[in-house]
Structures are given as C-alpha cells and as structure tokens.
Motif scaffolding. Structure first.
Motif, mmCIF file in Angstrom:
data_model
loop_
_atom_site.group_PDB
_atom_site.id
_atom_site.type_symbol
_atom_site.label_atom_id
_atom_site.label_comp_id
_atom_site.label_asym_id
_atom_site.label_seq_id
_atom_site.Cartn_x
_atom_site.Cartn_y
_atom_site.Cartn_z
ATOM 1 N N GLY A 31 0.802 -1.222 0.000
ATOM 2 C CA GLY A 31 0.000 0.000 0.000
ATOM 3 C C GLY A 31 0.827 1.260 0.000
ATOM 4 N N PHE A 32 0.962 1.883 -1.155
ATOM 5 C CA PHE A 32 1.575 3.216 -1.214
ATOM 6 C C PHE A 32 1.033 3.946 -2.430
ATOM 7 C CE2 PHE A 32 4.370 0.355 -3.501
ATOM 8 C CZ PHE A 32 4.667 1.034 -4.667
ATOM 9 N N PRO A 33 0.765 5.252 -2.278
ATOM 10 C CA PRO A 33 0.200 6.005 -3.389
ATOM 11 C C PRO A 33 1.211 6.199 -4.513
ATOM 12 C CG PRO A 33 -0.197 7.103 -1.288
ATOM 13 C CD PRO A 33 0.812 6.035 -1.039
ATOM 14 N N GLU A 34 0.673 6.312 -5.715
ATOM 15 C CA GLU A 34 1.551 6.493 -6.869
ATOM 16 C C GLU A 34 1.908 7.975 -7.057
ATOM 17 O OE1 GLU A 34 -0.242 4.883 -10.380
ATOM 18 O OE2 GLU A 34 1.682 4.681 -11.388
ATOM 19 N N HIS A 35 1.009 8.862 -6.642
ATOM 20 C CA HIS A 35 1.299 10.294 -6.823
ATOM 21 C C HIS A 35 2.364 10.729 -5.810
ATOM 22 C CE1 HIS A 35 -0.935 11.385 -3.234
ATOM 23 N NE2 HIS A 35 -1.934 10.616 -3.643
ATOM 24 N N PRO A 36 3.052 11.857 -6.100
ATOM 25 C CA PRO A 36 4.205 12.232 -5.273
ATOM 26 C C PRO A 36 3.857 12.726 -3.876
ATOM 27 C CG PRO A 36 3.828 13.865 -6.999
ATOM 28 C CD PRO A 36 2.887 12.730 -7.268
ATOM 29 N N GLY A 37 2.592 13.001 -3.603
ATOM 30 C CA GLY A 37 2.212 13.524 -2.286
ATOM 31 C C GLY A 37 1.799 14.979 -2.402
ATOM 32 N N PRO A 38 1.083 15.494 -1.409
ATOM 33 C CA PRO A 38 0.563 16.878 -1.469
ATOM 34 C C PRO A 38 1.710 17.889 -1.464
ATOM 35 C CG PRO A 38 -0.033 15.807 0.629
ATOM 36 C CD PRO A 38 0.744 14.808 -0.147
ATOM 37 N N ARG A 359 -6.091 -9.159 -1.983
ATOM 38 C CA ARG A 359 -6.166 -7.720 -1.734
ATOM 39 C C ARG A 359 -5.499 -6.928 -2.856
ATOM 40 N NH1 ARG A 359 -2.662 -4.456 2.712
ATOM 41 N NH2 ARG A 359 -1.374 -4.231 0.849
ATOM 42 N N PHE A 360 -6.208 -5.926 -3.343
ATOM 43 C CA PHE A 360 -5.662 -5.018 -4.358
ATOM 44 C C PHE A 360 -5.574 -3.604 -3.777
ATOM 45 C CE2 PHE A 360 -7.901 -8.350 -6.686
ATOM 46 C CZ PHE A 360 -6.942 -8.746 -7.603
ATOM 47 N N CYS A 361 -4.487 -2.911 -4.100
ATOM 48 C CA CYS A 361 -4.303 -1.530 -3.638
ATOM 49 C C CYS A 361 -4.787 -0.580 -4.733
ATOM 50 C CB CYS A 361 -2.825 -1.308 -3.345
ATOM 51 S SG CYS A 361 -2.457 0.388 -2.918
ATOM 52 N N PHE A 362 -5.647 0.382 -4.366
ATOM 53 C CA PHE A 362 -6.213 1.254 -5.410
ATOM 54 C C PHE A 362 -5.698 2.689 -5.374
ATOM 55 C CE2 PHE A 362 -9.489 0.919 -1.991
ATOM 56 C CZ PHE A 362 -9.466 2.227 -1.535
ATOM 57 N N CYS A 363 -4.702 3.003 -4.522
ATOM 58 C CA CYS A 363 -4.250 4.419 -4.484
ATOM 59 C C CYS A 363 -3.228 4.659 -5.595
ATOM 60 C CB CYS A 363 -3.719 4.795 -3.108
ATOM 61 S SG CYS A 363 -2.462 3.732 -2.443
ATOM 62 N N LYS A 364 -3.687 4.474 -6.825
ATOM 63 C CA LYS A 364 -2.839 4.589 -8.014
ATOM 64 C C LYS A 364 -3.521 5.501 -9.027
ATOM 65 C CE LYS A 364 -0.320 1.437 -6.049
ATOM 66 N NZ LYS A 364 0.980 1.752 -5.445
ATOM 67 N N SER A 365 -2.769 5.872 -10.064
ATOM 68 C CA SER A 365 -3.356 6.723 -11.105
ATOM 69 C C SER A 365 -4.439 5.944 -11.858
ATOM 70 C CB SER A 365 -2.268 7.157 -12.092
ATOM 71 O OG SER A 365 -1.822 6.024 -12.828
ATOM 72 N N ASP A 366 -5.332 6.686 -12.502
ATOM 73 C CA ASP A 366 -6.379 6.021 -13.300
ATOM 74 C C ASP A 366 -5.746 5.129 -14.366
ATOM 75 O OD1 ASP A 366 -8.037 7.511 -11.768
ATOM 76 O OD2 ASP A 366 -8.986 8.624 -13.419
ATOM 77 N N ALA A 367 -4.643 5.615 -14.954
ATOM 78 C CA ALA A 367 -4.004 4.847 -16.036
ATOM 79 C C ALA A 367 -3.493 3.502 -15.497
ATOM 80 C CB ALA A 367 -2.854 5.647 -16.639
ATOM 81 N N THR A 368 -2.885 3.535 -14.314
ATOM 82 C CA THR A 368 -2.391 2.287 -13.714
ATOM 83 C C THR A 368 -3.553 1.355 -13.384
ATOM 84 O OG1 THR A 368 -0.470 3.409 -12.804
ATOM 85 C CG2 THR A 368 -1.103 1.337 -11.750
ATOM 86 N N LEU A 369 -4.603 1.926 -12.799
ATOM 87 C CA LEU A 369 -5.760 1.087 -12.434
ATOM 88 C C LEU A 369 -6.406 0.506 -13.700
ATOM 89 C CD1 LEU A 369 -7.367 3.226 -9.564
ATOM 90 C CD2 LEU A 369 -5.961 1.162 -9.335
ATOM 91 N N ASP A 370 -6.554 1.329 -14.734
ATOM 92 C CA ASP A 370 -7.166 0.843 -15.983
ATOM 93 C C ASP A 370 -6.336 -0.291 -16.587
ATOM 94 O OD1 ASP A 370 -9.302 2.553 -15.859
ATOM 95 O OD2 ASP A 370 -8.381 4.117 -17.107
#
Ligand code: GLN
Length: 385
Positions: A31-38, A359-370
């Motif tokens: 579990g880690f987000p793909e975006h760089p953070g706020p 378990r799937f992690c969804f904190c990713k970009s739309d492109a990655t999820l698609d």
C-alpha cells in the motif's frame, strides 16, 4: 539468531514489491500512493530542512507536533488529549513496537485479531508475550463478544485492535467497540489501537476511536500515522497517545528504539494536521473515486469484490468469483500470466485460515488502475468457469 526471526521470511509487502520491480508488473500489492504527495506538505518539509534545526529534536517529539496531534484529535474526534500525552515515533510500526515492548512482560497474553498486520505477531513474541488469536471471517469480518471472550484468560494483559482494518477495509462499529471496551474493562486489559487508517474512510462512514468510550481513556494507547493521512508512506512519522502513566512507559521504550524522528518531517506534519476539514474531505474523495474505479472495473471483469469502507485496499473473493484457486496460487499466476502484483490475504492469518481472498491496492493513477483492470480481465477469461 533469535527464534522469532529465524522462523520468518521477508514481509509479504516487501516481497511482492520486489517481484513487481524485477518483473515490471503493475504493483497493486504493497500500500503506497503512486502520486508524489501533497505539494504543500512536501514544500513545508523542504523549507524546514533548510530553515530549521536538523539536530536532535526532543525525544518525545517536537512540542509543536505534539500539540498539533492533540488539537487535531480534539477537532476531528472530540478527544481531550494534552500534548504531554502524545509521543512522536518513526512511523506507526515503531509506535506498535514501543508499546508492546513497554507493556508486555514475559508470559503475558495479548489478544490479536486476525486478519492481522504482519508485524504484530512477531513483535508480541519478541517482547516475550503469547498471542491469543481471534479469527474474523470474510465477507463481514465481524467482531463478536463470544470470540473476544474466548481468547481472554487470567494472563491476558493487552488487546490489539486495528480499526479501520487492513486488509478488510472495515471500520469497527459502535457495537463492536462496545464489546471490546466492555471486555477490556472487565478483564483489566490495555487496548492498543492501531488507527493509522482513521482518515482514509469513505461513503460518509465514521471512525470512532476506542479511547473515547467510557472507561477507556486511561487504558488505551491510540496510534496514528502521518504516512497514511498525508500519502507519504516513506516518511515514517507516527505517534502514540495515552494517559500519562502509560505515556511515560511508552516513552521509555521509544527512547531506545529510534529516540527521535527527522525534525523537518515533524514540522511539515504539524502544519498538515492543522489543515481545514476540506483538505481531508478532498483526500478522501480522491481515494474513494479510485476505489470505485477499481471495484467497478474488476466487478465487470468477473471478480466478486468485497465492500471497502476504508484503507487503500479492496479485496476480491475468489470462491464467489467462481475461481477455484487459493489466494497464493492466484497471486503467483497473475504475476506471471497477467503482470499484476496483489497480496494474498492468507498472509494476514497466522495459520492461513482464510485462503480465498486477494487484496488489491487502489491508491494509483487512473491509467495504472485501468491497465491493471484490463490485464486482470484478460486473465479471468483464460480461467474456465
Ligand atoms: N501497510 C502497508 C500495506 O498494508 C505495508 C507497509 C509495509 O510494507 N511495511 O500494504
């Protein structure tokens, strides 16, 4: 080597991310987000790095962060913590380790609820404790008075609760919290609450901290994580909150684990915790949209998805999907045949009692999820049935 470490392998999250790096698979595992953070939080840390002290901050944390945590919980959860009751740690895992080391003596029993985060069991054992496991089952993962009561003996000292629960994505209900509080009070237990997902909750659901229940204020350790709240998992800034006698014990363990945590990150987290409610609402809305995207995509592809009310995770039920594979085999096959990494939920059970949930992690970009959805859809078509 100590037997606890001799008998274990590398944590499943590290293992699966290494496979993703080696094979170039899409990583929906750890579990880690793909975006760089706020950016405003990242900039606050960068500014503090050059403009403020980089020497040891106070052992229990920067006073400004301890106050920010107390204020934050007053505003968001109605708690009455004082800054003295907050100890800053290098991530929630350190807080859990410090708490268990501080409060367990050899032979003490600790109630752990599985599915459990993979650090709990070895940390309890290494501290000399004996785990008493309570098993929750999908799809509801519900806590009942019976299962809690069965796990408690005269030797029980602690109960560890993770709510919202990783990997299930459930949030303990008022009724479940009342069951746990009642057991803690009757058996004189301390509750250790891993609440790292407290802000990552969806669909207008509510997180109630156990420490707010009557009789729990003096017997609860509440653990939080900036990594989860601000989508910066590599920062490893967390905290533990407890009434003064407990907090003093926790601080003693913490001082000889990591002692302190990088001060610039502490400054940035203190700034972040003061953000308006709208900031937290936007963060939640963003992840909720990603959850919906992955859930809808995988459902359409023939996977039976379980609900996820919180966390960055959503699970598929293989049996309900008509897939006759266990979770480990499924995860091995999707790496090789689909180029997607996921986490078998059996790794959250001491004896792999539940083997059909992935378990799937969804904190990713739309492109990655698609792309992940497309690959898993193709894989699903290759399976008969
Ligand atoms: N909490 C993360 C997860 O469940 C993993 C953290 C870690 O790898 N240490 O994916």
């Amino acid at each position: 080597m100590n037997p606890t470490y001799a008998k274990m392998g590398t944590t499943i999250f590290e293992k699966m991310s290494a496979i993703a790096r080696e094979t170039g698979a899409i990583n929906l595992g750890q579990g880690f987000p793909e975006h760089p953070g706020p950016s405003e939080i990242l900039n606050a840390a960068a500014r503090a790095l050059t403009e403020r002290s980089n020497q040891y901050p106070p052992m229990a944390g920067l006073p400004e962060l301890r106050r920010a945590v107390a204020d934050h919980y007053r505003r968001h959860q109605g708690l009455d913590l004082t800054p003295d009751e907050v100890i800053v740690t290098s991530g929630a895992t350190e807080a859990i380790a410090a708490t268990l080391l501080a409060l367990i003596s050899t032979g003490d029993e600790v109630v752990l609820i599985q599915p459990l985060y993979d650090a709990y069991l070895p940390l309890v054992e290494r501290a000399g404790g004996i785990a008493r496991l309570v098993t929750l089952e999908p799809p509801h993962w519900r806590i009942t008075a019976e299962v809690i009561e069965q796990a408690i003996t005269p030797k029980t000292r602690l109960l560890l609760l993770n709510s919202p629960l990783n990997p299930a994505g459930t949030i303990a209900s008022a009724e479940e919290l009342a069951i746990i509080a009642d057991a803690c009070i009757r058996h004189d237990l301390i509750a250790v609450c891993d609440e790292v997902w407290e802000h990552v909750i969806f669909d207008d659901s509510r997180h109630i901290p156990l420490i707010s229940l009557p009789g729990m204020r003096e017997r609860t350790v509440k653990i939080g994580s900036a990594g989860k709240i601000f989508s910066v998992t590599g920062w490893k800034v967390g905290w533990m909150c407890a009434a003064p006698p407990l907090a003093m014990a926790l601080a003693r363990a913490h001082q000889f684990l990591t002692f302190t945590t990088p001060p610039n990150l502490q400054w940035a987290v203190a700034e972040g915790l003061a953000k308006d409610d709208s900031w937290f609402a936007a963060m939640r809305a963003d992840y909720q949209r990603s959850r919906n995207l992955l859930s809808a995509g995988l459902s359409a592809a023939g996977y039976a998805m379980l609900p996820s009310a919180a966390t960055w995770f959503i699970s598929a039920d293989l049996t309900a999907s008509g897939i006759a594979l266990d979770d480990v085999t499924f995860c091995e096959r999707i790496v090789r045949e689909a180029g997607v990494v996921a986490i078998p939920v059996s790794s959250f059970y001491a004896e792999q009692q539940v083997r059909t949930i992935v378990r799937f992690c969804f904190c990713k970009s739309d492109a990655t999820l698609d792309a992940g959805i497309e690959r898993l859809a193709r894989f699903r078509e290759t399976l008969s049935g």
